[in-house]
Design a protein around this motif. Sequence first.
Motif, PDB file in Angstrom:
ATOM      1  N   THR A  74       0.853  -1.188   0.000  1.00 38.94           N
ATOM      2  CA  THR A  74       0.000   0.000   0.000  1.00 38.94           C
ATOM      3  C   THR A  74       0.887   1.236   0.000  1.00 38.94           C
ATOM      4  O   THR A  74       2.093   1.147   0.261  1.00 38.94           O
ATOM      5  CB  THR A  74      -0.916   0.045   1.236  1.00 38.94           C
ATOM      6  N   PHE A  75       0.287   2.385  -0.245  1.00 35.89           N
ATOM      7  CA  PHE A  75       1.071   3.624  -0.309  1.00 35.89           C
ATOM      8  C   PHE A  75       1.754   3.907   1.018  1.00 35.89           C
ATOM      9  O   PHE A  75       2.914   4.301   1.065  1.00 35.89           O
ATOM     10  CB  PHE A  75       0.161   4.787  -0.706  1.00 35.89           C
ATOM     11  N   THR A  76       1.044   3.690   2.122  1.00 37.12           N
ATOM     12  CA  THR A  76       1.612   3.975   3.446  1.00 37.12           C
ATOM     13  C   THR A  76       2.274   2.762   4.081  1.00 37.12           C
ATOM     14  O   THR A  76       2.875   2.884   5.142  1.00 37.12           O
ATOM     15  CB  THR A  76       0.508   4.471   4.396  1.00 37.12           C
ATOM     16  N   THR A 113       1.580  10.710   2.866  1.00 40.87           N
ATOM     17  CA  THR A 113       2.924  10.650   2.282  1.00 40.87           C
ATOM     18  C   THR A 113       3.985  10.597   3.377  1.00 40.87           C
ATOM     19  O   THR A 113       5.002   9.913   3.231  1.00 40.87           O
ATOM     20  CB  THR A 113       3.157  11.860   1.367  1.00 40.87           C
ATOM     21  N   GLU A 114       3.748  11.308   4.464  1.00 42.79           N
ATOM     22  CA  GLU A 114       4.702  11.286   5.569  1.00 42.79           C
ATOM     23  C   GLU A 114       4.813   9.870   6.145  1.00 42.79           C
ATOM     24  O   GLU A 114       5.914   9.409   6.472  1.00 42.79           O
ATOM     25  CB  GLU A 114       4.277  12.264   6.660  1.00 42.79           C
ATOM     26  N   ALA A 127       9.066  11.837  -2.090  1.00 42.97           N
ATOM     27  CA  ALA A 127       7.914  12.536  -1.522  1.00 42.97           C
ATOM     28  C   ALA A 127       7.734  13.899  -2.194  1.00 42.97           C
ATOM     29  O   ALA A 127       6.614  14.286  -2.546  1.00 42.97           O
ATOM     30  CB  ALA A 127       8.096  12.705  -0.014  1.00 42.97           C
ATOM     31  N   GLU A 128       8.829  14.621  -2.383  1.00 41.58           N
ATOM     32  CA  GLU A 128       8.747  15.929  -3.033  1.00 41.58           C
ATOM     33  C   GLU A 128       8.353  15.799  -4.499  1.00 41.58           C
ATOM     34  O   GLU A 128       7.700  16.688  -5.061  1.00 41.58           O
ATOM     35  CB  GLU A 128      10.083  16.656  -2.889  1.00 41.58           C
ATOM     36  N   SER A 129       8.710  14.685  -5.120  1.00 42.06           N
ATOM     37  CA  SER A 129       8.332  14.464  -6.520  1.00 42.06           C
ATOM     38  C   SER A 129       6.825  14.288  -6.668  1.00 42.06           C
ATOM     39  O   SER A 129       6.263  14.614  -7.723  1.00 42.06           O
ATOM     40  CB  SER A 129       9.067  13.234  -7.077  1.00 42.06           C
ATOM     41  N   LEU A 437      12.263  20.038   9.941  1.00 44.83           N
ATOM     42  CA  LEU A 437      12.374  19.999   8.491  1.00 44.83           C
ATOM     43  C   LEU A 437      11.271  19.137   7.893  1.00 44.83           C
ATOM     44  O   LEU A 437      10.600  19.520   6.929  1.00 44.83           O
ATOM     45  CB  LEU A 437      13.752  19.461   8.081  1.00 44.83           C
ATOM     46  N   LEU A 438      11.059  17.951   8.468  1.00 50.05           N
ATOM     47  CA  LEU A 438      10.046  17.045   7.942  1.00 50.05           C
ATOM     48  C   LEU A 438       8.650  17.629   8.090  1.00 50.05           C
ATOM     49  O   LEU A 438       7.822  17.539   7.177  1.00 50.05           O
ATOM     50  CB  LEU A 438      10.135  15.687   8.655  1.00 50.05           C
ATOM     51  N   ASP A 439       8.370  18.236   9.235  1.00 48.99           N
ATOM     52  CA  ASP A 439       7.043  18.841   9.450  1.00 48.99           C
ATOM     53  C   ASP A 439       6.788  19.948   8.436  1.00 48.99           C
ATOM     54  O   ASP A 439       5.687  20.046   7.872  1.00 48.99           O
ATOM     55  CB  ASP A 439       6.945  19.406  10.871  1.00 48.99           C
TER      56      ASP A 439
END
Length: 449
Positions: A74-76, A113-114, A127-129, A437-439
């Motif tokens: 799955t995606f997550t 996504t996180e 993730a940025e893509s 940064l992640l947040d």
Amino acid sequence: MKYDTIAAIATALGESALNIIRISGPDAFELVKKIWRGPRFDKAPSHTIHYGHVVDGDTVIDEVLLSVFRPPRTFTTEPVVEISCHGGPFVASTILELLVRCGVRLAEKGEFTERAFLHGRIDLTQAESIVDIIASRSRLSLELANKGLDGRVRTLVERFRNDLLAIVAQIEVNIDYPEYDDVEQLTTSVVLPRIDALIVRLLEVLTRARDGQVIREGVKTAIIGRPNVGKSSLLNALIGEDKAIVTDIHGTTRDLVEASVTFGGITLHLVDTAGIREAADKVEKIGIEKARQALADAELILFVLDNNVPLSEEDERLLDLTAHKKRIVIINKIDLESKIGRHFDDSIPLSALNKTHLDALQTRIRETVLTSDLNLGEHTYVSNARQIARLHQALAALEEARRSAQARLPVDMVELDLKHAWAILGEIIGDTQDTALLDALFSRFCLGK
């Protein structure tokens, strides 16, 4: 991070044929069962679709299709359910409200996504893509984003990190185990060529990155010239519609007229400016000040001259004003008698009114804004501003290491800068403990993503 069960509407709210509600988490199947009327899906194979109804007690809310995704595929990487319901904001919001009443938590922006990132399914560049795919404006920008999602940027960064790690590891062996005769002794003179090679490779990546940013973000482009040379006609010709008012009255354009157009995979963010001259009134003065600001902000200048009028002092002043910018000189109104009285090398002659020779201008724009011929198949193009900033920081660390090696400082001093470069590159792919940064990064995502 809480690993509870979350849900969000994954499609844009508004009038549409369908909406999708995405649910992810350890209790996704059990919680969705509470609002489901239909065949059992909790024991069904992964990647299957089931027909049924969402209900609130005995009341049918909607006729839906329910998709089942079992971990880890799955995606997550968690249990995931997606409910496809009828479009419109009310139906989807009602189903989401039912899920919340059953114990599901509303997802935060980018939380799906996180979770994919934190569970190791994707790295930070991938993730940025995903954001870049959603925001793509051309086939070329979409292709570039898909290359990032495939892991091309991650592979590029990992190669640099592995090469750095090999040097650092050998230095560590030399320091900790000097008695090993069969291990090459890494003196500064031996390390220096390796650092030089890494710097050359990184500079090549950064050169291509400029083209990557052009593809991803487009080019801020200002159409500049004195009044009545055909700036608005050029804007209208490029975008294929009459967005700017065109008359033969000087000063018709008093405010900025903005539009975007894409050709050859390059997006231009066009600004048609007021003719820069001495203002005749207060309103025109404001427009001219905005034009000056647009000129200062522009990455590309389309400088328009009138072929049917002798070159004026005002033209000469504007040519001087834009000389330091990336600029294309356009000789407009070639359908009329030439009276300009001066030849401009590399200028583009055209008629914006008759839309002639626009293809030559488009080709010149592409040649001007790109540093080289694009080859997405052979090369990896970094286009994300955060990633490029980290590459510049890593380059600075490598250059500091080179200076230390050239000064013949102890090799363990050189090692500190090499480790710093390695750590900075790790931030690109998300090998970092910086939760802030992640947040900040995942907060840029939309709900449901």
